[in-house]
Design an enzyme around this catalytic site. Structure first.
Site, PDB file in Angstrom:
ATOM      1  N   GLU A   1       0.828  -1.211   0.000  1.00 28.03           N
ATOM      2  CA  GLU A   1       0.000   0.000   0.000  1.00 28.03           C
ATOM      3  C   GLU A   1       0.859   1.256   0.000  1.00 28.03           C
ATOM      4  O   GLU A   1       1.807   1.363   0.777  1.00 28.03           O
ATOM      5  CB  GLU A   1      -0.826   0.047   1.285  1.00 28.03           C
ATOM      6  CG  GLU A   1      -1.664  -1.173   1.524  1.00 28.03           C
ATOM      7  CD  GLU A   1      -3.138  -0.915   1.275  1.00 28.03           C
ATOM      8  OE1 GLU A   1      -3.478   0.175   0.780  1.00 28.03           O
ATOM      9  OE2 GLU A   1      -3.921  -1.825   1.569  1.00 28.03           O
TER      10      GLU A   1
ATOM     11  N   CYS B   1       2.819   8.579   1.613  1.00 28.55           N
ATOM     12  CA  CYS B   1       2.994   7.639   2.728  1.00 28.55           C
ATOM     13  C   CYS B   1       3.377   6.285   2.134  1.00 28.55           C
ATOM     14  O   CYS B   1       2.612   5.711   1.356  1.00 28.55           O
ATOM     15  CB  CYS B   1       1.687   7.547   3.521  1.00 28.55           C
ATOM     16  SG  CYS B   1       1.762   6.354   4.871  1.00 28.55           S
TER      17      CYS B   1
ATOM     18  N   CYS C   1       2.958  -6.646   8.807  1.00 27.25           N
ATOM     19  CA  CYS C   1       3.800  -6.172   9.908  1.00 27.25           C
ATOM     20  C   CYS C   1       3.827  -7.232  11.007  1.00 27.25           C
ATOM     21  O   CYS C   1       2.793  -7.805  11.348  1.00 27.25           O
ATOM     22  CB  CYS C   1       3.232  -4.870  10.485  1.00 27.25           C
ATOM     23  SG  CYS C   1       4.284  -4.189  11.792  1.00 27.25           S
TER      24      CYS C   1
ATOM     25  N   CYS D   1      -4.306  -1.787  15.284  1.00 24.49           N
ATOM     26  CA  CYS D   1      -3.858  -1.554  13.906  1.00 24.49           C
ATOM     27  C   CYS D   1      -4.278  -2.693  12.992  1.00 24.49           C
ATOM     28  O   CYS D   1      -4.031  -3.862  13.286  1.00 24.49           O
ATOM     29  CB  CYS D   1      -2.347  -1.407  13.901  1.00 24.49           C
ATOM     30  SG  CYS D   1      -1.653  -1.253  12.240  1.00 24.49           S
TER      31      CYS D   1
ATOM     32  N   CYS E   1      -4.316   6.203   8.775  1.00 22.64           N
ATOM     33  CA  CYS E   1      -3.357   5.505   9.641  1.00 22.64           C
ATOM     34  C   CYS E   1      -3.956   4.230  10.207  1.00 22.64           C
ATOM     35  O   CYS E   1      -5.062   4.244  10.733  1.00 22.64           O
ATOM     36  CB  CYS E   1      -2.998   6.353  10.853  1.00 22.64           C
ATOM     37  SG  CYS E   1      -2.128   7.835  10.461  1.00 22.64           S
TER      38      CYS E   1
END
Ligand code: SAH
Ligand code: SF4
Length: 352
Positions: free
Chosen positions: A93, A106, A113, A120, A337
């Site tokens: 992304e 970004c 991750c 998240c 975010c």
């Protein structure tokens, strides 16, 4: 699906190109100029390179540009890309956020991750693999070319706040940074590149020792050890005390502040007492704080605080240090975010 990224031209610096291809230094510099400063999508765009060399390269080593799998446009002008990585078909992304005459790109440092932050969405993917330096630079090159952005402009910024934990892929992040921030390369200034970490303590000092490095942002997200352990289990390995110690020891450049980010979760870490504890934690640091009200998502067990709560928190912190509220961008397309998880705009996880 293999999880090894193939070798590509993108990611090699001028010395690598000379060594890897066995060409004279001046040719390596011409190629470096074409790849990064001129941002060519095909070597044939560079006529200074002899045709034989272009043909040889095509046969020997792929260029390694990223291709668009999907593009999502938000009502607020944000574009979220799913960019396909060369070779193994995985995708990553990248988000472009225009605001007034500024552009912020970004970018991601890993596919998924491994750090299991409880608020998240990217965490839910786990780690598929780390990106190469070429794949990190490639995201920037793609967005700049598609939108005709000038990396040398004061108004163009990069944040490594997409998918992944950049300090768990520090070598590639630093190599990408050297290419992005080289005046004969892509041409960004180190002042306009920021890397954000969940707090991989030993890597913070290593970042600080690098001669070319992005600005550092730390995702704090809690005001005391137990709370941080609950929200960011990585704290069990890297304690809050040690993180703050690494921040105090960090060699800031004269123009630099440490940026802290704080995701506010309703009734969890958003009280005035939390704000006062955060002030105490950041005392004696040249720091700024960014507040981010939680961007919700499926499978995330937290709520978003009211704007009044966020304002009250900000007012308390502002008495001691600069404190900003980061407004969500691209919420409607899952670009904000913590929302990067290969969602389509209806919130369904897309399969690639
Ligand atoms: N892994 C790095 C960089 C990517 S995350 C890091 O954690 O710092 C970028 C920022 O988004 C971090 O500050 C993180 O705390 C924040 N974030 C994660 N999930 C979020 C959510 N659901 N809502 C708002 N911010 C979130
Ligand atoms: Fe990884 Fe950052 Fe998300 Fe934590 S907040 S899971 S470190 S991307």
């Amino acid at each position: 699906m293999s999880s090894r990224a193939p070798e590509t031209l993108l990611g090699l610096d001028a010395a690598d190109l000379r060594d890897r291809l066995g060409v004279p230094a001046y040719r390596a510099r011409q190629l470096y100029d074409a790849l990064y400063r001129r941002n060519v999508a095909d070597l044939d765009e560079s006529t200074v390179l002899p045709k034989e060399l272009r043909d040889r390269l095509r046969a020997e080593l792929p260029l390694g540009r990223l291709e668009v799998d999907r593009r999502f446009h938000s009502a607020d002008g944000t574009t979220r890309y799913l960019l396909r990585l060369p070779g193994d078909g995985r995708s990553v992304e990248t988000v472009l956020m225009p605001q007034d005459n500024r552009h912020t790109i970004c970018i991601s440092s890993q596919v998924g991750c491994p750090v299991n932050c409880q608020f998240c969405l990217t965490a839910l993917m786990g780690l598929e693999r780390s990106l190469t330096a070429g794949e990190i630079v490639g995201q920037v090159l793609h967005v700049c070319r598609e939108h005709e952005l000038d990396p040398r402009s004061q108004h163009c910024n990069i944040v490594m706040m997409g998918m992944g934990e950049p300090l768990l892929n520090l070598d590639n992040v630093l190599k990408a940074t050297r290419i992005l921030c080289d005046d004969t390369g892509v041409g960004f200034s180190q002042k306009r590149l920021t890397v954000s970490t969940s707090g991989i303590v030993p890597k913070i000092a290593e970042l600080g020792a690098a001669s070319v490095r992005p600005k550092l942002a730390i995702s704090l997200n809690a005001s005391y050890e137990e709370q941080r352990r609950e929200l960011m289990p990585i704290t069990k390995k890297y304690h809050l005390d040690d993180l703050m110690e690494a921040c105090r020891a960090y060699p800031l450049r004269p123009w630099e502040f440490l940026m802290f980010e704080y995701v506010m979760l309703k009734d969890v870490n958003d009280t005035d007492a939390d704000a006062r504890r955060v002030v105490r934690l950041l005392a004696n640091l040249r720091a700024k704080l960014n507040l981010i009200a939680l961007n919700p998502g499926p499978g995330i067990p937290y709520g978003t605080p009211t704007p009044e709560r966020v304002d009250s928190f900000q007012k308390i912190v502002m008495k001691s240090l600069p404190c900003y509220i980061r407004r969500p961008r691209g919420l409607d397309i899952y670009a904000a975010c913590g929302q990067l998880k290969r969602m389509d705009s209806t919130g369904l996880v897309t399969v690639h």
